[in-house]
Design a protein around this motif. Structure first.
Motif, mmCIF file in Angstrom:
data_model
loop_
_atom_site.group_PDB
_atom_site.id
_atom_site.type_symbol
_atom_site.label_atom_id
_atom_site.label_comp_id
_atom_site.label_asym_id
_atom_site.label_seq_id
_atom_site.Cartn_x
_atom_site.Cartn_y
_atom_site.Cartn_z
ATOM 1 N N CYS A 58 23.981 23.941 -50.352
ATOM 2 C CA CYS A 58 22.969 24.894 -49.896
ATOM 3 C C CYS A 58 21.861 24.154 -49.152
ATOM 4 N N ILE A 59 21.580 24.597 -47.945
ATOM 5 C CA ILE A 59 20.575 23.969 -47.093
ATOM 6 C C ILE A 59 19.497 24.989 -46.781
ATOM 7 N N SER A 60 18.260 24.712 -47.174
ATOM 8 C CA SER A 60 17.146 25.613 -46.876
ATOM 9 C C SER A 60 16.545 25.274 -45.520
ATOM 10 N N VAL A 61 16.376 26.300 -44.711
ATOM 11 C CA VAL A 61 15.667 26.149 -43.434
ATOM 12 C C VAL A 61 14.496 27.123 -43.427
ATOM 13 N N ALA A 62 13.796 27.182 -44.561
ATOM 14 C CA ALA A 62 12.721 28.151 -44.771
ATOM 15 C C ALA A 62 11.667 28.041 -43.682
ATOM 16 N N LYS A 63 11.201 29.211 -43.256
ATOM 17 C CA LYS A 63 10.135 29.277 -42.262
ATOM 18 C C LYS A 63 8.932 29.962 -42.887
ATOM 19 N N GLN A 64 7.746 29.423 -42.603
ATOM 20 C CA GLN A 64 6.506 30.022 -43.036
ATOM 21 C C GLN A 64 5.590 30.127 -41.837
ATOM 22 N N ARG A 65 4.565 30.943 -42.000
ATOM 23 C CA ARG A 65 3.623 31.138 -40.909
ATOM 24 C C ARG A 65 3.066 29.794 -40.445
ATOM 25 N N ASP A 66 3.193 29.529 -39.132
ATOM 26 C CA ASP A 66 2.657 28.324 -38.494
ATOM 27 C C ASP A 66 3.323 27.035 -38.964
ATOM 28 N N ARG A 67 4.418 27.142 -39.744
ATOM 29 C CA ARG A 67 5.094 25.902 -40.161
ATOM 30 C C ARG A 67 6.572 26.188 -40.364
ATOM 31 N N HIS A 68 7.405 25.540 -39.589
ATOM 32 C CA HIS A 68 8.844 25.684 -39.719
ATOM 33 C C HIS A 68 9.417 24.387 -40.285
ATOM 34 N N SER A 69 10.218 24.489 -41.340
ATOM 35 C CA SER A 69 10.851 23.284 -41.855
ATOM 36 C C SER A 69 11.860 22.748 -40.853
ATOM 37 N N MET A 70 12.415 23.640 -40.047
ATOM 38 C CA MET A 70 13.357 23.235 -39.009
ATOM 39 C C MET A 70 13.235 24.210 -37.842
ATOM 40 N N PRO A 71 12.907 23.730 -36.648
ATOM 41 C CA PRO A 71 12.800 24.629 -35.496
ATOM 42 C C PRO A 71 14.126 25.347 -35.220
ATOM 43 N N GLN A 72 14.039 26.523 -34.608
ATOM 44 C CA GLN A 72 15.234 27.320 -34.387
ATOM 45 C C GLN A 72 16.320 26.593 -33.593
ATOM 46 N N PRO A 73 15.999 25.857 -32.536
ATOM 47 C CA PRO A 73 17.073 25.133 -31.838
ATOM 48 C C PRO A 73 17.819 24.150 -32.748
ATOM 49 N N GLU A 74 17.104 23.533 -33.696
ATOM 50 C CA GLU A 74 17.771 22.609 -34.620
ATOM 51 C C GLU A 74 18.644 23.366 -35.620
ATOM 52 N N ILE A 75 18.215 24.559 -36.021
ATOM 53 C CA ILE A 75 19.057 25.382 -36.891
ATOM 54 C C ILE A 75 20.344 25.745 -36.161
ATOM 55 N N ASN A 76 20.206 26.147 -34.903
ATOM 56 C CA ASN A 76 21.392 26.483 -34.106
ATOM 57 C C ASN A 76 22.352 25.295 -34.034
ATOM 58 N N ALA A 77 21.791 24.112 -33.761
ATOM 59 C CA ALA A 77 22.631 22.919 -33.647
ATOM 60 C C ALA A 77 23.274 22.572 -34.985
ATOM 61 N N LEU A 78 22.546 22.769 -36.079
ATOM 62 C CA LEU A 78 23.075 22.465 -37.404
ATOM 63 C C LEU A 78 24.293 23.312 -37.732
ATOM 64 N N ILE A 79 24.185 24.628 -37.540
ATOM 65 C CA ILE A 79 25.310 25.486 -37.917
ATOM 66 C C ILE A 79 26.516 25.236 -37.008
ATOM 67 N N VAL A 80 26.262 24.929 -35.738
ATOM 68 C CA VAL A 80 27.376 24.611 -34.832
ATOM 69 C C VAL A 80 28.066 23.330 -35.297
ATOM 70 N N ARG A 81 27.290 22.315 -35.652
ATOM 71 C CA ARG A 81 27.879 21.041 -36.092
ATOM 72 C C ARG A 81 28.709 21.237 -37.361
ATOM 73 N N LEU A 82 28.184 22.002 -38.318
ATOM 74 C CA LEU A 82 28.891 22.200 -39.577
ATOM 75 C C LEU A 82 30.227 22.905 -39.364
ATOM 76 N N VAL A 83 30.226 23.894 -38.490
ATOM 77 C CA VAL A 83 31.485 24.606 -38.226
ATOM 78 C C VAL A 83 32.469 23.690 -37.506
#
Length: 262
Positions: A58-83
């Protein structure tokens, strides 16, 4: 066509619903249990993640106001790499993936990468939290149209909400807690009556949920005084008067509006 290589993995964009694990779809529960990797948002609670296999990563990519643990482009790249590594990946998102969940962006990234992706809808917070509060978003006598909008600061003043709230309509506002006062001012400036009922639905379907009913003129003050915190949604419209919510704040807001008008 660009050659992206052969993959044996698969991606599912899955809606986790408004919070209560019992509101998951059967398909979502089955996919969570079968996933090798779950990439999840912060609004996905432990009750939902408890359905995952003990062997799942389980990988958390939690987002909060004004602070992202992982920017959206990196989330996109992460899920593509895993698949591409051949994993069965569930991208688990609160509510529905396509209702303010950025699921559309992730689907586009998957398609661009040439990886297989399927979408499993979930109960959106606006629908699930309103139902818990006994608040019908449509009602034959009160509302025949519903609009869903984001109340975040970015672009709030530029957004044209004229006609989205008023007689015969219901406006459901996500991510509007910190901008509640600005939202009220915006709607009243657009002609919505200051005495329009509003329901504030905090932590809907989760332990400690609250439903607070007030009037549009007092919305900002009530949110501040009651210490309302995200996740919460705002429902503006005559149907909000039907919510099973605290009524004491309605009289307070009405008196405050009357005093300000004198």
């Amino acid at each position: 066509m660009e050659d992206h290589g052969t993959t044996t993995g698969h991606l599912w964009l899955v809606g986790a619903g408004p919070g209560d694990p019992d509101l998951l779809t059967l398909k979502a529960a089955r996919l969570i249990a079968a996933a090798e990797v779950i990439v999840h948002d912060g609004l996905v609670g432990p009750g939902v993640l408890a359905l995952a296999s003990p062997d799942a990563h389980c990988i958390s990519v939690a987002k909060q106001r004004d602070r992202h643990s992982m920017p959206q482009p990196e989330i996109n790249a992460l899920i593509v790499r895993l698949v591409r590594e051949g994993r069965r990946v569930v991208r688990l998102k609160g509510g529905d993936p396509f209702v303010f969940g950025r699921g559309g962006e992730e689907l586009e990234a998957a398609r661009a990468a040439g990886i297989p992706c399927a979408v499993v809808p979930g109960v959106s917070a606006g629908i699930g939290c309103a139902a818990e509060a006994g608040l019908p978003l449509t009602h034959r006598a009160l509302s025949s149209a519903v609009s869903f909008v984001a109340g975040t600061c970015q672009g709030l003043k530029e957004q044209d909400w004229r006609g989205l709230a008023g007689p015969g309509r219901t406006l459901v506002i996500y991510m509007g807690v910190t901008t509640a006062g600005l939202i009220a001012d915006k709607l009243m400036a657009d002609g919505v009556s200051p005495d329009m009922p509003v329901a504030i639905l905090e932590r809907g379907t989760l332990p400690g949920s609250r439903a607070i009913r007030t009037l549009l003129a007092g919305l900002g003050d009530v949110v501040a005084r009651e210490g309302v915190r995200s996740p919460a949604i705002l429902v503006v419209g005559r149907v909000a008067g039907l919510a099973e919510a605290e009524d004491s704040l309605v009289g307070h807001a009405a008196r405050a509006f009357e005093e300000a008008s004198q």
